[in-house]
Design a protein around this motif. Structure first.
Motif, PDB file in Angstrom:
ATOM      1  N   HIS A 132      -6.296  -1.045  18.706  1.00 18.88           N
ATOM      2  CA  HIS A 132      -6.571   0.054  17.772  1.00 18.88           C
ATOM      3  C   HIS A 132      -8.062   0.103  17.430  1.00 18.88           C
ATOM      4  O   HIS A 132      -8.693   1.165  17.512  1.00 18.88           O
ATOM      5  CB  HIS A 132      -5.717  -0.140  16.514  1.00 18.88           C
ATOM      6  CG  HIS A 132      -5.913   0.903  15.469  1.00 18.88           C
ATOM      7  ND1 HIS A 132      -5.085   1.996  15.329  1.00 18.88           N
ATOM      8  CD2 HIS A 132      -6.860   1.035  14.503  1.00 18.88           C
ATOM      9  CE1 HIS A 132      -5.518   2.750  14.331  1.00 18.88           C
ATOM     10  NE2 HIS A 132      -6.602   2.187  13.806  1.00 18.88           N
ATOM     11  N   GLU A 133      -8.635  -1.021  17.066  1.00 17.77           N
ATOM     12  CA  GLU A 133     -10.052  -1.009  16.662  1.00 17.77           C
ATOM     13  C   GLU A 133     -10.961  -0.694  17.852  1.00 17.77           C
ATOM     14  O   GLU A 133     -11.956   0.000  17.689  1.00 17.77           O
ATOM     15  CB  GLU A 133     -10.440  -2.329  15.988  1.00 17.77           C
ATOM     16  CG  GLU A 133      -9.660  -2.651  14.717  1.00 17.77           C
ATOM     17  CD  GLU A 133      -9.563  -1.495  13.717  1.00 17.77           C
ATOM     18  OE1 GLU A 133     -10.457  -0.623  13.704  1.00 17.77           O
ATOM     19  OE2 GLU A 133      -8.574  -1.448  12.966  1.00 17.77           O
ATOM     20  N   HIS A 136     -11.137   2.971  18.305  1.00 17.08           N
ATOM     21  CA  HIS A 136     -12.201   3.557  17.476  1.00 17.08           C
ATOM     22  C   HIS A 136     -13.567   3.339  18.135  1.00 17.08           C
ATOM     23  O   HIS A 136     -14.399   4.240  18.181  1.00 17.08           O
ATOM     24  CB  HIS A 136     -12.225   2.918  16.090  1.00 17.08           C
ATOM     25  CG  HIS A 136     -11.118   3.330  15.179  1.00 17.08           C
ATOM     26  ND1 HIS A 136     -10.689   4.632  15.051  1.00 17.08           N
ATOM     27  CD2 HIS A 136     -10.359   2.601  14.307  1.00 17.08           C
ATOM     28  CE1 HIS A 136      -9.713   4.688  14.150  1.00 17.08           C
ATOM     29  NE2 HIS A 136      -9.489   3.465  13.693  1.00 17.08           N
ATOM     30  N   HIS A 142      -8.011   8.341  14.142  1.00 16.97           N
ATOM     31  CA  HIS A 142      -6.600   8.106  13.838  1.00 16.97           C
ATOM     32  C   HIS A 142      -5.719   9.258  14.300  1.00 16.97           C
ATOM     33  O   HIS A 142      -5.947  10.405  13.931  1.00 16.97           O
ATOM     34  CB  HIS A 142      -6.428   7.915  12.325  1.00 16.97           C
ATOM     35  CG  HIS A 142      -6.914   6.591  11.865  1.00 16.97           C
ATOM     36  ND1 HIS A 142      -7.516   6.398  10.652  1.00 16.97           N
ATOM     37  CD2 HIS A 142      -6.875   5.382  12.476  1.00 16.97           C
ATOM     38  CE1 HIS A 142      -7.832   5.120  10.529  1.00 16.97           C
ATOM     39  NE2 HIS A 142      -7.462   4.481  11.625  1.00 16.97           N
ATOM     40  N   TYR A 209      -0.969   5.031  12.805  1.00 18.54           N
ATOM     41  CA  TYR A 209      -0.432   3.945  11.987  1.00 18.54           C
ATOM     42  C   TYR A 209       1.049   4.133  11.711  1.00 18.54           C
ATOM     43  O   TYR A 209       1.567   5.252  11.799  1.00 18.54           O
ATOM     44  CB  TYR A 209      -1.152   3.893  10.643  1.00 18.54           C
ATOM     45  CG  TYR A 209      -2.404   3.062  10.649  1.00 18.54           C
ATOM     46  CD1 TYR A 209      -2.642   2.118  11.640  1.00 18.54           C
ATOM     47  CD2 TYR A 209      -3.344   3.223   9.659  1.00 18.54           C
ATOM     48  CE1 TYR A 209      -3.789   1.365  11.632  1.00 18.54           C
ATOM     49  CE2 TYR A 209      -4.497   2.467   9.646  1.00 18.54           C
ATOM     50  CZ  TYR A 209      -4.714   1.538  10.639  1.00 18.54           C
ATOM     51  OH  TYR A 209      -5.849   0.791  10.626  1.00 18.54           O
TER      52      TYR A 209
HETATM   53 ZN   LIG Z   1      -8.024   2.721  12.344  1.00 17.09          ZN
END
Ligand SMILES: [Zn+2]
Length: 243
Positions: A132-133, A136, A142, A209
């Motif tokens: 996930h990071e 980014h 998101h 999320y």
């Molecule tokens: Zn995030």
């Protein structure tokens, strides 16, 4: 189930309260992916750790992150610790339940850590957190903030959860109210469509999320995605072609 959204909002407000000058320089995250924040296809991104981190933790982060490279035409190169010139600068010195990364080339406009990975290898959410990071860091925002996500957030419930946690820590009410609306917009609400590369909404994205039922109106909820979805792979191929 993880309450990562609330944890990240609270962590972010705490950070802004403790370092308001630094926080005001940071650019708001606002895209699924913004063309201006993408790296150049074929580019090598140097990865440096900015605080003491065990070598097996570094290796595990590098290995998990490298799954993106099966689809994106980029390279990762591990360089020495505390290399301020590295494109991705990782801190592992943070709470297990809060993680963070700047978007794409934003990391070249700011000093210090560009990414926080507090979740240790072996934790159920370690690979999710790293993927996930690094999403980014590749410029992805998101997915739950996709312009078409249409999640029925219960904003009053979110506000009272955030107020409750910070009030327990002694943060004055007016400071909480001052920061909270911007954080809700940054972390929960759909983003405006302009200036974005947007693929169709994908609730299975690693960039989406978990949404807890207690955060929404009615019985809407979604679980946490642990792997790259087909659309995540497609996004990596589309944004960084030539693999
Ligand atoms: Zn995030």
């Amino acid at each position: 189930m993880s309450d990562a959204l609330i944890n990240n909002v609270v962590h972010s407000i705490r950070k802004k309260l403790s370092a308001p000058a630094a926080a005001s320089r940071s650019r708001r995250k606002r895209s699924i992916s913004e063309p201006s924040l993408l790296w150049t296809p074929g580019q090598t991104l140097r990865i440096s750790f900015v605080d003491p981190t065990e070598d097996d933790v570094k290796k595990a982060i590098f290995a998990a992150a490298s799954e993106w490279l099966e689809y994106a035409n980029l390279r990762f190169e591990r360089v020495d610790d505390e290399d301020a010139a590295a494109e991705i600068r990782i801190s592992t010195n943070g709470p297990e339940d809060a993680s963070f990364s700047l978007l794409g080339t934003q990391s070249m406009q700011q000093e210090g850590a560009s990414m926080l990975i507090g979740c240790p290898p072996g934790h159920d959410l370690f690979e999710h957190t790293v993927l996930h990071e690094f999403g980014h860091a590749l410029g992805l925002h998101h997915e739950h903030q996709h312009p078409e996500a249409d999640i029925p957030w219960d904003l009053e419930a979110l506000r009272s959860l955030i107020r409750g946690i910070l009030a327990d820590e002694g943060v004055p009410d007016e400071e909480i109210e001052d920061k909270m609306e911007a954080e809700l917009a940054d972390n929960f609400l759909p983003m405006p469509q302009e200036n974005l590369n947007v693929l169709p909404y994908d609730p299975e994205s690693i960039m989406h999320y978990a949404v807890l039922q207690t955060h929404t109106q009615g019985d809407y909820e979604t679980g946490l995605n642990l792997r790259l979805s087909e659309k995540d792979k497609q996004a990596a191929r589309t944004l960084y072609p030539g693999k």
